[in-house]
Design an enzyme around this catalytic site. Structure first.
Site, PDB file in Angstrom:
ATOM      1  N   TYR A   1       0.861  -1.187   0.000  1.00 27.54           N
ATOM      2  CA  TYR A   1       0.000   0.000   0.000  1.00 27.54           C
ATOM      3  C   TYR A   1       0.895   1.233   0.000  1.00 27.54           C
ATOM      4  O   TYR A   1       1.844   1.327   0.787  1.00 27.54           O
ATOM      5  CB  TYR A   1      -0.907   0.028   1.239  1.00 27.54           C
ATOM      6  CG  TYR A   1      -1.711   1.302   1.324  1.00 27.54           C
ATOM      7  CD1 TYR A   1      -2.990   1.372   0.778  1.00 27.54           C
ATOM      8  CD2 TYR A   1      -1.187   2.455   1.912  1.00 27.54           C
ATOM      9  CE1 TYR A   1      -3.717   2.551   0.805  1.00 27.54           C
ATOM     10  CE2 TYR A   1      -1.897   3.635   1.937  1.00 27.54           C
ATOM     11  CZ  TYR A   1      -3.165   3.677   1.389  1.00 27.54           C
ATOM     12  OH  TYR A   1      -3.875   4.844   1.418  1.00 27.54           O
TER      13      TYR A   1
ATOM     14  N   GLU B   1      -3.418   7.526  -4.031  1.00 28.38           N
ATOM     15  CA  GLU B   1      -3.229   6.209  -3.426  1.00 28.38           C
ATOM     16  C   GLU B   1      -3.001   5.148  -4.492  1.00 28.38           C
ATOM     17  O   GLU B   1      -3.696   5.131  -5.503  1.00 28.38           O
ATOM     18  CB  GLU B   1      -4.511   5.894  -2.628  1.00 28.38           C
ATOM     19  CG  GLU B   1      -4.570   4.545  -1.982  1.00 28.38           C
ATOM     20  CD  GLU B   1      -5.921   4.338  -1.286  1.00 28.38           C
ATOM     21  OE1 GLU B   1      -6.043   4.710  -0.112  1.00 28.38           O
ATOM     22  OE2 GLU B   1      -6.854   3.827  -1.930  1.00 28.38           O
TER      23      GLU B   1
END
Lengths: 380, 289
Positions: A101, A189
């Site tokens: 992530y 993101e």
């Protein structure tokens, strides 16, 4: 403003972040053609502006073009959390060895952009934060200096990356930071950033939120806005310069000031009803703005009563009262209403409403109770 | 007595010749605020409302001894105006402007860390020390001098609470709106610290709203450092997650920033949290006797 996955990834790619080959389709035939062009296995991904697409069945693998067509057939038109899927992204399927992530947000407390990273990618970061907070790395960036190479390298090492992956990661992290800054994003993101079987990093999924206050300097990004993002009434309100959020209740609320508008919703609930909306008409409250706001509120068939709550500071009570009455000339309705006007020229304002037989209240509590009673069909 | 603004305030208005700036300058002068200068680049040498206009904040500081600035310039020029004021040596900068991009504010805050200036706002109503000085856009007539210090993220909601306090004959030492944006210059804790140290503030009112964790951090600070009683109200109990409720900072994200968690944090440290804005005044009255 939210961007779709395909829009976010294309922006990332402009900053040197590697993304899978892929294209957007609006029909199953297009999906098939894209799969033929790409060759091999593909993944067909619904493009809607909500999370949880995978769980809802909106992301599927396809082994060949015929399968891609069949899968696209299923996904296009599907309803995901109230949104209809109108587009799918057909991407080359990646050979995934590890999922990372990597995201950037603004940290309000330290007033800087901060990288959030975890070697446990592919799942919602909020879940990782709750269940395994130690697995999350925070790295604040000085907005005057930007991201330095050593910071990106340290992040790579902290994520457990080694060898050739380090330099690839530095390029990606710095690219993502530039994309974040240059787009005036509030979130950028990559989830997951994958390590492929060939030992390459690849941004398989992407997401961006943009700062509405900065869109004036990004007409190219503003043009990417999807009408699905907002309710029709929210769009009309935004274009009229009103701050409006549609809710599910029966009491329409028109208030000046965001904090007071929230408090007004809370008070409606306190007296046993539900607010139909959040609406801040801002300062001034001119007749035209009041009329637009009233039309937006009354377009919702669930609304049974309307509550005006205006705390005149610089806004004058008599001006607002006239604004309400003029708005009612334009917007004919049988929905009962009550106004609470206080502050500058409140007596004059109330006299104007009284002369027009428009119900008014002196306190917010009283006004909210009257609106709730009206909505329930009781005599106020 | 009061905090931050008072009889010693020498105010420069940035954007004094604009419609908003000019209107509010007049209101502040009528209230008795010592407005010593205005700034509009290109209009230096002019006069408005009996106030001399300068091209730069630096000149306003050097010529008129301005120590406080209030900013009414449009959002796209506001970050620059804040930095100009800080660079000119202004001690207190109050930015009313709404809609400044958050990354501009990230840069401004980092710049201010290297200066001695304190910023209030942006996206705020300013502050008032009743009977002494008003540096903001709030309706002055609802205030009265007294011993309640008030700090809030909101504008009109603050007026609502001030009115309720004044109705119960509870005057205010200073009422400050710190602003509704994600990045602001002065936070709850900064103001709590000042009220705690101010001999004429006896009770503090903190008005919060959904979004971020400023209220939770304030609660931690109150538990450790505040001897004066604090009463609170939190707006947005009924706000849905993921939607920006007017203020850029008022958004519940990733389950964080709800009214419920803020109320729980404040109550856990002995702060009385009102259900209705008017109830704030009743709680303060009961506490002060």
């Amino acid at each position: 403003m939210k961007l779709h996955e395909y829009q976010s990834k294309r922006i990332f790619a402009q900053y040197g972040v590697p993304i899978p080959n892929g294209e957007v389709a609006t029909t199953p035939a297009e999906a098939k053609a894209i799969a033929e062009k790409l060759g091999g296995r593909v993944v067909v991904k619904s493009q809607v502006l909500v999370g949880g697409r995978g769980k809802a069945g909106g992301v599927k693998l396809a082994n060949n073009p015929a399968e891609a067509e069949a899968v696209a057939q299923k996904i296009l038109g599907m309803d995901i959390k109230g949104l209809t899927v109108e587009k799918v992204l057909v991407d080359e399927a990646a050979d995934i060895k590890q999922e990372i992530y990597l995201g950037i947000v603004i940290d309000r407390a330290i007033h800087k952009p901060v990288f959030i990273a975890s070697s446990e990618g592919g799942v919602e970061i909020e879940i990782v934060a709750k269940e395994n907070p130690d697995a999350i790395i925070h790295l604040p960036i000085d907005p005057l200096l930007g991201m330095q190479d050593f910071q990106a390298r340290n992040l790579a090492f902290d994520l457990g990356l080694r060898g050739k992956l380090i330099n690839q990661f530095v390029k990606i992290a710095k690219g993502l930071y530039q994309a974040f800054i240059n787009s005036d994003a509030s979130l950028a993101e990559i989830n997951p950033l994958v390590v492929t079987g060939e030992g390459k990093l690849l941004a398989v999924d992407g997401k961006m939120l943009l700062d509405d206050n900065a869109l004036y300097r990004h007409p190219d990004l503003e043009a990417m806005r999807d009408r699905q993002e907002e309710d029709e009434s929210e769009r009309i309100a935004r274009e009229a310069g009103l701050s409006f959020v549609k809710l599910d209740g029966e009491i329409g609320c028109m208030v000046n000031g965001a904090g007071l508008a929230m408090a007004t919703m809370d008070i409606v609930k306190h007296y046993g009803a539900e607010p139909a909306n959040f609406l801040d008409i801002g300062g001034g409250a001119k007749a035209e703005k009041v009329a637009t706001a009233l039309r937006i509120i009354l377009a919702d068939p669930k609304v049974k009563a309307v509550l005006f709550n205006i705390f005149g500071g610089i806004t004058r009570g008599d001006e607002v009262a006239n604004g309400i009455l003029q708005a009612l000339e334009e917007v004919k309705t049988d929905i009962p209403m009550v106004a609470r006007l206080v502050g500058t020229n409140e007596a004059e304002g109330r006299a104007i409403l009284q002369a027009a037989n428009f119900p008014s209240a002196s306190s917010l509590g009283e006004a909210a109770q009257m609106a709730v009673a009206m909505a329930k069909g009781e005599q106020a | 007595m009061s905090i931050l603004v008072g009889k010693d305030t020498r105010l420069v208005v940035q954007g004094i010749t604009g419609r908003e700036g000019n209107f509010h300058t007049q209101q502040m002068i009528e209230y008795g605020t010592n407005v010593v200068a205005g700034v509009t680049p290109g209009k230096g040498g002019e006069w408005t409302l009996g106030v001399p206009v300068f091209d730069t904040v630096k000149e306003a500081v050097e010529t008129q001894g301005a120590n406080t600035s209030i900013i009414y310039v449009p959002a796209r020029f506001a970050a620059d105006a804040i930095m100009e004021a800080a660079d000119a040596g202004i001690e207190l900068i109050v930015c009313i402007t709404e809609g400044i991009p958050v990354l501009d504010m990230a840069r401004v805050r980092t710049f201010l860390d290297q200066k001695d200036a304190r910023l209030i706002g942006p996206n705020c109503p300013g502050l008032i020390s009743p009977g002494e000085a008003k540096v903001g856009i709030m309706p002055a007539h609802i205030h009265k001098p007294g011993k309640v210090g008030l700090v809030s993220r909101s504008g009109t909601l603050t007026y609502e609470v001030v009115q309720a306090l004044t109705d119960l004959d509870l005057g205010q030492s200073t009422a400050i709106g710190i602003g509704g944006d994600p990045i602001i210059g002065t936070n709850f804790i900064d103001v709590l610290k000042l009220f705690e140290a101010d001999p004429d503030t006896e009770h503090v009112v903190l008005i919060g709203e959904i979004g971020g964790t400023a209220e939770q951090k304030a609660a931690e600070y109150i538990a450790k450092h505040m001897s004066k009683p604090v009463t609170s109200f939190i707006a947005g109990r009924t706000a849905p997650p993921g939607k920006r409720m007017g203020h850029a900072g008022a958004i519940i994200q990733g389950g964080e920033g709800t009214a419920a968690e803020k109320i729980a944090a404040l109550e856990a440290v002995g702060v009385k949290v009102a259900t209705l804005p008017t109830e704030v005044a009743e709680l303060v009255k009961a506490s002060m006797g």
